[in-house]
Design an enzyme around this catalytic site. Sequence first.
Site, short mmCIF file in Angstrom:
data_model
loop_
_atom_site.label_atom_id
_atom_site.label_comp_id
_atom_site.label_asym_id
_atom_site.label_seq_id
_atom_site.Cartn_x
_atom_site.Cartn_y
_atom_site.Cartn_z
N SER A 101 0.81 -1.22 0.00
CA SER A 101 0.00 0.00 0.00
C SER A 101 0.85 1.27 0.00
O SER A 101 1.60 1.53 -0.93
CB SER A 101 -0.96 -0.05 1.19
OG SER A 101 -1.93 0.96 1.11
N ASP A 240 -2.33 6.59 -3.40
CA ASP A 240 -1.22 5.91 -2.73
C ASP A 240 -0.71 4.81 -3.65
O ASP A 240 -1.18 4.63 -4.78
CB ASP A 240 -1.65 5.36 -1.37
CG ASP A 240 -2.64 4.20 -1.46
OD1 ASP A 240 -3.29 4.07 -2.51
OD2 ASP A 240 -2.76 3.44 -0.49
N ASP A 244 -5.81 2.40 -3.41
CA ASP A 244 -7.05 2.31 -2.64
C ASP A 244 -7.25 3.51 -1.72
O ASP A 244 -8.25 3.58 -1.01
CB ASP A 244 -7.14 0.99 -1.86
CG ASP A 244 -6.09 0.84 -0.76
OD1 ASP A 244 -5.22 1.74 -0.63
OD2 ASP A 244 -6.12 -0.18 -0.04
#
Length: 445
Positions: A101, A240, A244
Amino acid sequence: MTKKYFGTDGIRGRVGEYPITPEFMLKLGWAAGMAFRSKGACKVLVGKDTRISGYMFESALEAGLTSAGADVMLLGPMPTPAIAYLTRTFHAEAGIVISASHNPHDDNGIKFFSGQGTKLPDDVELMIEELLDMPMTVVESSKIGKVSRINDASGRYIEFCKSSVPTGTNFAGLKIVIDCAHGATYKVAPSVFRELGAQVTVLSAQPDGLNINHNCGSTHMGQLQAAVVAEHADLGIAFDGDGDRVLMVDHTGAIVDGDELLFIIARDLHECAKLQGGVVGTLMSNLGLELALADLGIPFVRANVGDRYVIAELLERKWLVGGENSGHVVCFSHTTTGDAIIAALQVLMSLKRRCEGLAQSRQALRKCPQVLINVRFGGGANPVEHAAVKEASERVTKAMAGRGRVLLRKSGTEPLVRVMVEGEDETLVRGYAEELAKLVGEVSA
């Protein structure tokens, strides 16, 4: 049962340190393949972000999955929500995302999606963990899984994103800057907004495997803020590394966070009579969001921090919209998980319908001053549960009379108690926070 490997968002850690090693990923692929194949034929989609270790872990997972008899379909670099969507459309048993992430390149991790494009149920995660403790086997040669590549994955996802706004939508005349964080959105995001007519300037879309999230994207907004002002753009959009999370910047360069984006989307759905219930935030959502929604008669509830808990609350209540101030925004009208591109499109549609700029549209939400103090303690009893701390917390909450709140939370990763107070008067809020932090420190000594 307590999970050994799975956290709130899959399995994550530093590359090369257990369990983020090739050996573990091989065994994880096998265990997942065995679990998913337990009900018959099995097809698993595998996608990744742009960090360099993704190649290594993709190969290891592929070997493990096929050794268990699962067929593998490789997507290459794709946003996490794209893998959730494609898992559904290809009627696969599961989807796997190789990503950490918003973390730097030397971290990586694994997320799973069910065949419905949602987080894996706890019982499936526990089954995978049980299999991880068993000896690895290989199915007979004729049943080894096959591997193929989905070459049109990007195009499919671009069309899916565009379908989240009404047919014929045209953002002509809108000038935007997009920061792709050198991550998974670097190909698809510019295409989505350009194909819908916007004039797009793109930042941080040259991934080299090492620069993902490095001084860019939703965790480092300075570059985007400067570019929006320099380009005289209407707004900026920051993603990012895995696509998400989304944050925005208005035309003045001011950051618009997840709470504000969530408010803009919820208000628009409410005005279109499509909201269906209320809004789910988290314990960290700003009180201003709750008050602004209340002014519109929109119910608001708080879940624990983490998109997993937001989604669980939405499903339980059959509501459509939720999110976190970090930029995870879930729009169940269109998809099954947090999707940064789709959330950004819903904000742009709201601005278009209201004929407003982002700076104007956010004004109905007045963010309350929020003071957060981290208090270190030496282990032992949880200071949050101490009678004196509870009494003081209740007293402060009562004194703010519904126009403020207190949150005392023990960190799950560090020996810290997070003392957070927010309300309408910053001086008062800071005084209360310092008083409570001092007390927490005293009872921890």
